[in-house]
Design an enzyme around this catalytic site. Structure first.
Site, short mmCIF file in Angstrom:
data_model
loop_
_atom_site.label_atom_id
_atom_site.label_comp_id
_atom_site.label_asym_id
_atom_site.label_seq_id
_atom_site.Cartn_x
_atom_site.Cartn_y
_atom_site.Cartn_z
N CYS A 167 1.37 -0.75 12.60
CA CYS A 167 2.69 -0.76 11.96
C CYS A 167 3.70 0.03 12.80
O CYS A 167 3.41 1.11 13.30
CB CYS A 167 2.58 -0.15 10.57
SG CYS A 167 4.16 -0.18 9.68
N CYS A 218 5.70 6.67 9.01
CA CYS A 218 5.35 7.43 7.80
C CYS A 218 4.30 8.48 8.18
O CYS A 218 3.22 8.14 8.69
CB CYS A 218 4.83 6.49 6.72
SG CYS A 218 5.95 5.09 6.40
N CYS A 241 0.50 8.23 7.33
CA CYS A 241 -0.17 6.93 7.36
C CYS A 241 -1.00 6.68 8.62
O CYS A 241 -0.47 6.68 9.74
CB CYS A 241 0.85 5.82 7.21
SG CYS A 241 0.07 4.19 7.16
N CYS A 292 -4.94 -7.15 -5.50
CA CYS A 292 -3.80 -6.55 -4.81
C CYS A 292 -3.99 -6.70 -3.30
O CYS A 292 -5.07 -6.44 -2.78
CB CYS A 292 -3.70 -5.07 -5.16
SG CYS A 292 -3.74 -4.74 -6.93
N CYS A 327 5.44 -2.06 -9.11
CA CYS A 327 4.49 -0.96 -8.97
C CYS A 327 5.15 0.02 -7.99
O CYS A 327 5.45 -0.35 -6.86
CB CYS A 327 3.17 -1.48 -8.40
SG CYS A 327 1.96 -0.20 -8.01
N ARG A 376 -1.07 5.54 -12.34
CA ARG A 376 -2.31 5.29 -11.59
C ARG A 376 -2.71 6.50 -10.75
O ARG A 376 -1.91 7.03 -9.98
CB ARG A 376 -2.15 4.07 -10.67
CG ARG A 376 -3.38 3.85 -9.78
CD ARG A 376 -3.26 2.57 -8.97
NE ARG A 376 -3.28 1.42 -9.84
CZ ARG A 376 -2.64 0.28 -9.59
NH1 ARG A 376 -1.92 0.17 -8.50
NH2 ARG A 376 -2.73 -0.73 -10.43
S1 SF4 Z 1 2.89 3.46 5.02
FE1 SF4 Z 1 1.91 2.89 6.94
S2 SF4 Z 1 1.74 0.65 6.88
FE2 SF4 Z 1 3.22 1.24 5.29
S3 SF4 Z 1 5.23 1.17 6.33
FE3 SF4 Z 1 4.51 3.30 6.56
S4 SF4 Z 1 3.43 3.33 8.55
FE4 SF4 Z 1 3.65 1.17 7.93
#
Ligand code: SF4
Length: 347
Positions: free
Chosen positions: A56, A60, A63, A100, A191, A263
């Site tokens: 990705c 974040c 992540c 999901c 959600c 949740r």
């Molecule tokens: S949480 Fe992870 S997969 Fe989702 S947008 Fe952020 S970096 Fe990308």
């Protein structure tokens, strides 16, 4: 206890005051609200499949699927419909009623939507409810997914507006609100939750829950994730949050959004059974079930079954309330992708 009010005008002071209640007083109030609208002995069980893992472009900080962090998560392309169907059939055979699907994208490109729509249509054709977490949506995406049979869309706020810039720099808080508006406008169920334990203050935890409760509609599902620190991510060395502070977050979410299903999402593997029991008492009414939550661990299935037996809990069966229908079995594999469902630790 008087009927809990459905409000969208919570002030930060009011939410902070709930957090500051004596622990037993807070849990008493939260459990009272929970009993008014939910079976306190039923827990929705959901199954999550990562249909496009890793690689990705977003940043974040929690992540492991962000390409820029060295976490050992290998990037995989979008799964073929037949492969997803195989997993969905297995989930249905195991008792799932909702399936999901998460994709580690900034958001789907226009060309991705027909592929995801075909997957949604096929899974829906099995008689399963469908949920997707794909990131930021573009023009017409939500409606196309709705038309394909999607029931829920997951997209988390992640944290308080004022702390957001410490966690994510590649998209704005406002971007998330726009996607959530598109989801609502398309008639999809929402959600939406966040992650605690990322170094935020209690005041900022209150800010996250205030932002969720003051959305134009309360999300039907509110995943509250506890950070799973993943080595290689900027938050890989984060200090664990006090478990009772996490329980307080569950309780406050319960009070602020009485009809929503709260949740207990990512981070359960780090919680002992007693803390999970407190979360259920405080108003958590849903878990992800399976060996992994997108890319981080999740308590194994047998341990969850044993915990349900010990606490006399049963999976939530199909219900018309809030339009939510569960008793799914997740085959999860993520830190609850910050799109959020437990995929932001997300669902
Ligand atoms: S949480 Fe992870 S997969 Fe989702 S947008 Fe952020 S970096 Fe990308």
């Amino acid at each position: 206890m008087p009927e809990a009010a459905i409000r969208h005008d919570w002030t930060r002071e009011e939410v902070a005051a709930l957090f500051a209640l004596p622990f037993n007083e807070l849990l008493h109030r939260a459990h009272g609200v929970h009993r008014q609208h939910h079976d306190p002995n039923a827990v929705q069980v959901s199954t999550l499949l990562s249909i496009k893992t890793g690689g990705c472009p977003e940043d974040c900080a929690y992540c492991p699927q962000a390409a820029r962090y060295d976490t050992g998560v290998a990037a995989q392309k979008l799964m073929d419909t037949d492969d997803v169907l195989q997993r969905a059939r297995a989930a249905k055979a195991a008792g799932a009623s909702r399936f999901c699907m998460g994709a580690a994208w900034r958001g789907p490109k226009d060309r991705d939507i027909p592929k995801v729509a075909a997957i949604v249509r096929a899974v829906k054709g099995l008689g399963l409810e469908t949920c997707a977490t794909l990131g930021l949506l573009g023009h017409g995406h939500a409606q196309a997914l709705k038309d394909a049979g999607l029931d829920y869309y997951n997209h988390n706020l992640d944290t308080a507006p004022e702390f957001y810039g410490e966690i994510i720099h590649t998209r704005e808080y406002q971007d998330r609100l726009v996607t959530l508006a598109q989801v609502r406008d398309a008639g999809l169920k929402t959600c939406c939750g966040g992650i605690v334990g990322m170094g935020e203050t209690r005041e900022q935890r209150a800010g996250l829950l205030q932002a969720l409760a003051n959305l134009p509609e309360h999300p039907q599902s509110v995943p509250i994730n506890q950070l799973v620190p993943v080595p290689g991510t900027p938050l890989g060395g984060a200090e664990p949050i006090d478990p009772f502070e996490f329980v307080r977050a569950i309780a406050v979410a319960r009070i602020l959004m009485p009809l929503s299903i709260v949740r207990l999402s990512a981070g359960r593997q780090q919680m002992d059974d007693a803390v999970q029991a407190l979360c259920f008492f405080a108003g958590a009414g849903s878990i992800f079930y399976g060996e992994k939550l997108l890319t981080t661990g999740n308590p194994d299935v047998e341990a969850d079954r044993a915990l349900f037996r010990r606490l006399d809990l049963h999976p939530l069966e199909v219900t018309a309330s809030m339009g939510t229908v569960h008793a799914d079995i997740v085959d999860s594999e993520t830190n609850s992708c910050g799109h959020g469902c437990g995929c932001s630790a997300a669902a």
